[in-house]
Motif scaffolding. Structure first.
Motif, mmCIF file in Angstrom:
data_model
loop_
_atom_site.group_PDB
_atom_site.id
_atom_site.type_symbol
_atom_site.label_atom_id
_atom_site.label_comp_id
_atom_site.label_asym_id
_atom_site.label_seq_id
_atom_site.Cartn_x
_atom_site.Cartn_y
_atom_site.Cartn_z
ATOM 1 N N ASP A 25 0.832 -1.208 0.000
ATOM 2 C CA ASP A 25 0.000 0.000 0.000
ATOM 3 C C ASP A 25 0.863 1.253 0.000
ATOM 4 O O ASP A 25 0.581 2.228 -0.725
ATOM 5 C CB ASP A 25 -0.919 -0.002 1.228
ATOM 6 N N ARG A 26 1.918 1.237 0.796
ATOM 7 C CA ARG A 26 2.787 2.418 0.877
ATOM 8 C C ARG A 26 3.633 2.578 -0.385
ATOM 9 O O ARG A 26 3.873 3.708 -0.842
ATOM 10 C CB ARG A 26 3.680 2.302 2.113
ATOM 11 N N GLU A 36 2.738 1.607 -3.371
ATOM 12 C CA GLU A 36 1.847 2.049 -4.443
ATOM 13 C C GLU A 36 1.662 3.564 -4.405
ATOM 14 O O GLU A 36 1.606 4.226 -5.453
ATOM 15 C CB GLU A 36 0.493 1.351 -4.326
ATOM 16 N N GLU A 37 1.562 4.121 -3.193
ATOM 17 C CA GLU A 37 1.439 5.568 -3.065
ATOM 18 C C GLU A 37 2.663 6.271 -3.646
ATOM 19 O O GLU A 37 2.543 7.245 -4.404
ATOM 20 C CB GLU A 37 1.263 5.952 -1.590
ATOM 21 N N ARG A 38 3.846 5.766 -3.278
ATOM 22 C CA ARG A 38 5.066 6.380 -3.802
ATOM 23 C C ARG A 38 5.158 6.219 -5.312
ATOM 24 O O ARG A 38 5.494 7.172 -6.029
ATOM 25 C CB ARG A 38 6.291 5.760 -3.143
ATOM 26 N N GLY A 88 2.742 5.754 -7.529
ATOM 27 C CA GLY A 88 1.744 6.550 -8.249
ATOM 28 C C GLY A 88 2.175 7.999 -8.404
ATOM 29 O O GLY A 88 2.062 8.582 -9.494
ATOM 30 N N GLN A 89 2.678 8.568 -7.326
ATOM 31 C CA GLN A 89 3.138 9.954 -7.385
ATOM 32 C C GLN A 89 4.351 10.073 -8.310
ATOM 33 O O GLN A 89 4.445 11.007 -9.114
ATOM 34 C CB GLN A 89 3.486 10.442 -5.979
#
Length: 459
Positions: free
Chosen positions: A63-64, A66-68, A70-71
């Motif tokens: 999850d973490r 994916e956040e990085r 995506g940005q």
């Protein structure tokens, strides 16, 4: 007649010792198989539990990451999108600096044919993702022009051999894909510390391996159809053929042997898992069971040797019991055997005190003190059909209790027994005889000990 008895007793002893030896070896084989099966069952169950915990941890990390990713994909596309749409490759060093700046491990630009035409890793330049497998090809082809972000499961880079999260973005209506790789080692070390990464990717199965005596190594592979690299051993490829993945997924277990080592391969699918991050893990468990057979067989051979010696002693005892003259010649004439209460002792040659069966019995009443079931089995087999009566005690205390309540023509005893050994039992028997005025009962030791050395040690 004596010769016939001698031959009959010899054949009987040989058959019974052979049967007892075969029985012991059979039990030893069963014991080895039981130890092996229990070890493998225990290891598989514990691996399953640990992989579920590992998967949940990786789901949180995913999850973490994916956040990085995506940005980073948005910002990278803003820089490279125009040239990528025209199929113009970027300089690898430029991509390397951009990847470091955005906090990702690698950057890949993929053209409409599924070929990496620009990347921060020179070794992966020109790699065709659509040729890596049908599932990956279908996945790549479904991304073009969607304008959405997609994140793959935990995988290992085909060229780098490093576990990573791969993420993809293709702008709306475009014919190229921007891909990033966030390496687990870098991300976990940065966010949680190097010790956390080393626990999960170096020492995770160490405690399990050390706690299981015959387990030597555990390795885990994922996304085998794409890369086949180990999660825990850098760039170690799955040792079986790629075609074996389908067999493993279908629940088959594959075994290989190399000398004394057993290599067990299986697939662990996270059914009903809360995480299901990797979907399928391919396991390699290495066992070395050579030590099991060695230790069990040593015990079995020691038991066989004890049975053999017991057989020899019982062979001579039976020859003695079947011939009054032989018993007299062997020095038992003065043994002073006592008959059952109510019967008079029968003697020969003017009351010389020969072994005589108790009144109303064809044979003798014998007390056996031995904690070994094997020796009991052999003794019972020897006297079967002889008319003798055998009482069995599995300890010195139990034998003394029986002796105090009954009258016996003979006592057979093992030397090494728990709580009260054969020497102590004999001493207690003699003391009981002396205090009650009983005549001395012959006590014969059945043991694998060196009796002469034992005698000298006790003088």
């Amino acid at each position: 007649m004596k010769r016939n008895f001698f031959i009959l007793n010899f054949i009987t002893a040989f058959i019974l010792v052979s049967a007892a030896s075969a029985f012991i070896l059979h039990k030893a084989d069963i014991s080895v198989r039981r130890i092996i099966n229990e070890q493998r069952k225990t290891v598989r169950a514990q691996i399953g539990d640990k992989l579920k915990s590992f998967d949940l941890f990786m789901l949180v990390m995913a999850d973490r990451m994916e956040e990085r990713a995506g940005q980073a994909l948005r910002e990278i596309d803003a820089v490279l999108g125009e040239s990528a749409a025209k199929g113009i490759p970027a300089d690898p060093e430029t991509l390397r600096r951009l990847a470091d700046e955005k906090g990702v491990g690698e950057i890949y630009l993929i053209n409409s044919n599924g070929v990496v035409f620009s990347t921060s890793n020179r070794r992966e330049q020109g790699v065709s993702l659509t040729k890596a497998g049908k599932s990956l090809a279908d996945f790549i082809n479904s991304l073009y022009g969607t304008g959405t972000f997609s994140h793959g499961r935990l995988s290992v880079g085909m060229v780098t051999g490093r576990p990573a999260m791969f993420s993809y973005y293709s702008p709306k209506g475009s014919s190229y894909i921007t891909e990033t790789a966030v390496y687990l080692e870098d991300f976990i070390s940065e966010s949680h510390g190097r010790n956390v990464y080393e626990y999960y990717f170096r020492d995770y199965f160490s405690e399990l391996v050390n706690s299981c005596a015959y387990t030597r190594n555990i390795d885990v592979f994922t996304k085998f159809s794409v890369s086949g690299y180990s999660l825990f051993n850098f760039r170690r490829e799955f040792p079986l053929e790629p075609s074996s993945a389908d067999r493993l997924k279908n629940g088959e277990m594959i075994e290989k042997r190399d000398g004394g080592r057993l290599y067990e391969y299986s697939a662990f699918r996270l059914k009903n898992s809360e995480g299901d991050f990797a979907e399928t893990y391919y396991l390699e468990v290495v066992y070395d069971f050579s030590g099991v057979g060695d230790s069990v067989m040593r015990s079995a051979y020691a038991a066989i040797f004890s049975v053999f010696l017991s057989g020899v002693l019982l062979f001579f005892m039976l020859n003695c019991l079947t011939s009054k003259k032989k018993c007299a010649e062997s020095g038992n004439a003065d043994s002073g055997l006592s008959p059952i209460p109510g019967s008079e002792p029968q003697t020969a040659d003017g009351g010389s005190g020969l072994f005589q069966p108790q009144a109303g019995h064809k044979g003798y009443r014998i007390l056996l003190a031995d904690d070994s079931e094997y020796n009991r089995f052999v003794t019972e087999s020897y006297i079967e059909g002889s008319g003798c009566v055998l009482d069995y005690a599995d300890s010195g205390f139990a034998a003394l209790e029986l002796f105090s309540k009954n009258r016996y023509d003979m006592v057979l005893t093992d030397i090494q027994m728990p709580k009260m050994n054969g020497y102590e039992l004999t001493k207690e028997i003699r003391a009981l005889e002396e205090s009650t005025g009983m005549k001395r009962t012959p006590v014969i030791a059945i043991t694998a000990y060196d009796l002469e050395r034992e005698r000298r040690a006790r003088e």
